[in-house]
Design an enzyme around this catalytic site. Structure first.
Site, PDB file in Angstrom:
ATOM      1  N   GLU A 195     -11.682 -26.032  11.209  1.00 44.36           N
ATOM      2  CA  GLU A 195     -13.114 -26.035  10.882  1.00 44.36           C
ATOM      3  C   GLU A 195     -13.409 -25.080   9.720  1.00 44.36           C
ATOM      4  OE1 GLU A 195     -17.336 -25.478  13.321  1.00 44.36           O
ATOM      5  OE2 GLU A 195     -15.526 -24.501  14.066  1.00 44.36           O
ATOM      6  N   LYS A 239     -21.527 -32.084  11.960  1.00 43.48           N
ATOM      7  CA  LYS A 239     -21.485 -31.506  13.305  1.00 43.48           C
ATOM      8  C   LYS A 239     -22.838 -31.630  13.986  1.00 43.48           C
ATOM      9  CE  LYS A 239     -19.903 -27.253  15.631  1.00 43.48           C
ATOM     10  NZ  LYS A 239     -19.353 -25.899  15.396  1.00 43.48           N
ATOM     11  N   CYS A 252     -15.223 -28.284  17.037  1.00 42.75           N
ATOM     12  CA  CYS A 252     -15.254 -27.023  17.786  1.00 42.75           C
ATOM     13  C   CYS A 252     -16.048 -27.068  19.095  1.00 42.75           C
ATOM     14  CB  CYS A 252     -15.745 -25.915  16.866  1.00 42.75           C
ATOM     15  SG  CYS A 252     -15.269 -24.259  17.440  1.00 42.75           S
TER      16      CYS A 252
END
Length: 287
Positions: free
Chosen positions: A41, A132, A166
């Site tokens: 990430e 995200k 994540c």
């Protein structure tokens, strides 16, 4: 398919050095036969909040062009995420501004928005991207939220990749939606910090087991101003077995994944056929 995970120490706010390191390590993966390479990430900067605008990429981006050229030259797939800067007028169909009361993103119509942008290049072409959708804690003060969860389709490989970032590892709904949409492989890129290594290990395997899908879980190593990272990147097959583990050092791991085993596992234990969505799908929306 030979897949690789690049477990690297992301140098805080040092974009050029991180890019050079990522390309160097990716070349090692290619030399080991890797066809799909996964970076952690925000691999180019980390969460560089103090120089956020400088850390961000405005598309078209020279940094992403470097990755596209690498992908084309080596006829491979490369995935990861960067901080993306988007002019406010460009966000109407692709996202909404962060809603935190303490957001550092101005509500002014002239202010840009920022996203944690996942990318996937296939042989030099942008196969797809993913913003995200679930920022974690402080991230909400800086990042807007993506509003779509769909697999990325690879034309040359004729595969669908489910992509999550994540914190989204903690949301089984994300991986399940991607699996139900026909993903052949799940990829999670992360900056998962200490002391949550046990959470990472269990959740990464659980997402593979419950969805009966191979899972590349790529975490970073090293430290940032406010935390440190344990690594433990893994390549996991559709049965939930860890085929490669990076441990706690900067390294490249490669494994030849049998993507067809997903179908075998689903025949042995027919979880998807046995789902009774009439009993729980509506309830899940109101919890």
């Amino acid at each position: 398919m030979k897949v690789a995970c690049i477990q690297m120490d992301v140098l805080h706010c040092r974009k050029q050095e991180n890019l050079e390191k990522a390309l160097h390590m990716s070349l090692k993966a290619v030399r080991k036969g890797a066809e799909l390479i996964v970076l952690p990430e925000v691999f180019s900067t980390g969460f560089c909040y103090e120089y956020f605008d400088h850390a961000a990429e405005t598309l078209p981006s020279p940094l992403l062009e470097n990755l596209a050229c690498f992908s084309e030259a080596n006829d491979c797939i490369i995935m990861g995420s960067v901080i993306e800067k988007v002019a406010s007028e460009e966000t109407s169909d692709s996202g909404t501004p962060a809603d935190s009361e303490n957001s550092t993103i101005s509500d002014s119509s002239n202010s840009p928005f920022y996203y944690n942008l996942g990318f996937c290049f296939e042989s030099g072409t942008l196969a797809g991207s993913y913003r995200k959708t679930h920022p974690f804690k402080t991230e909400n003060n800086y990042f807007s939220k993506g509003d779509s969860i769909e697999p990325i389709s690879l034309k040359k490989q004729n595969l669908k990749i489910g992509f999550e970032i994540c914190y989204e590892l903690r949301f089984p709904e994300v991986a399940r939606k991607l699996s139900l949409a026909g993903s052949d492989l799940l990829v999670t890129i992360a900056a998962f910090p200490n002391p949550r290594s046990e959470h990472w290990n269990i959740l990464a395997k659980a997402r593979a087991i419950e969805n009966q899908i191979p899972h590349i879980a790529c975490n970073r190593i090293g430290s940032a101003p406010d935390c440190s990272y344990f690594g433990n990147s893994m390549i996991i097959d559709a049965w939930g077995e860890v085929k490669a583990d990076a441990g706690n050092k900067e390294c490249v791991i490669v494994h030849d994944l049998d993507l067809s085993r997903k179908n075998e596992v689903r025949k042995m234990i027919p979880v998807f056929e046995n789902r009774r969505i009439e009993l729980y799908s509506e309830d899940l929306k109101i919890i």
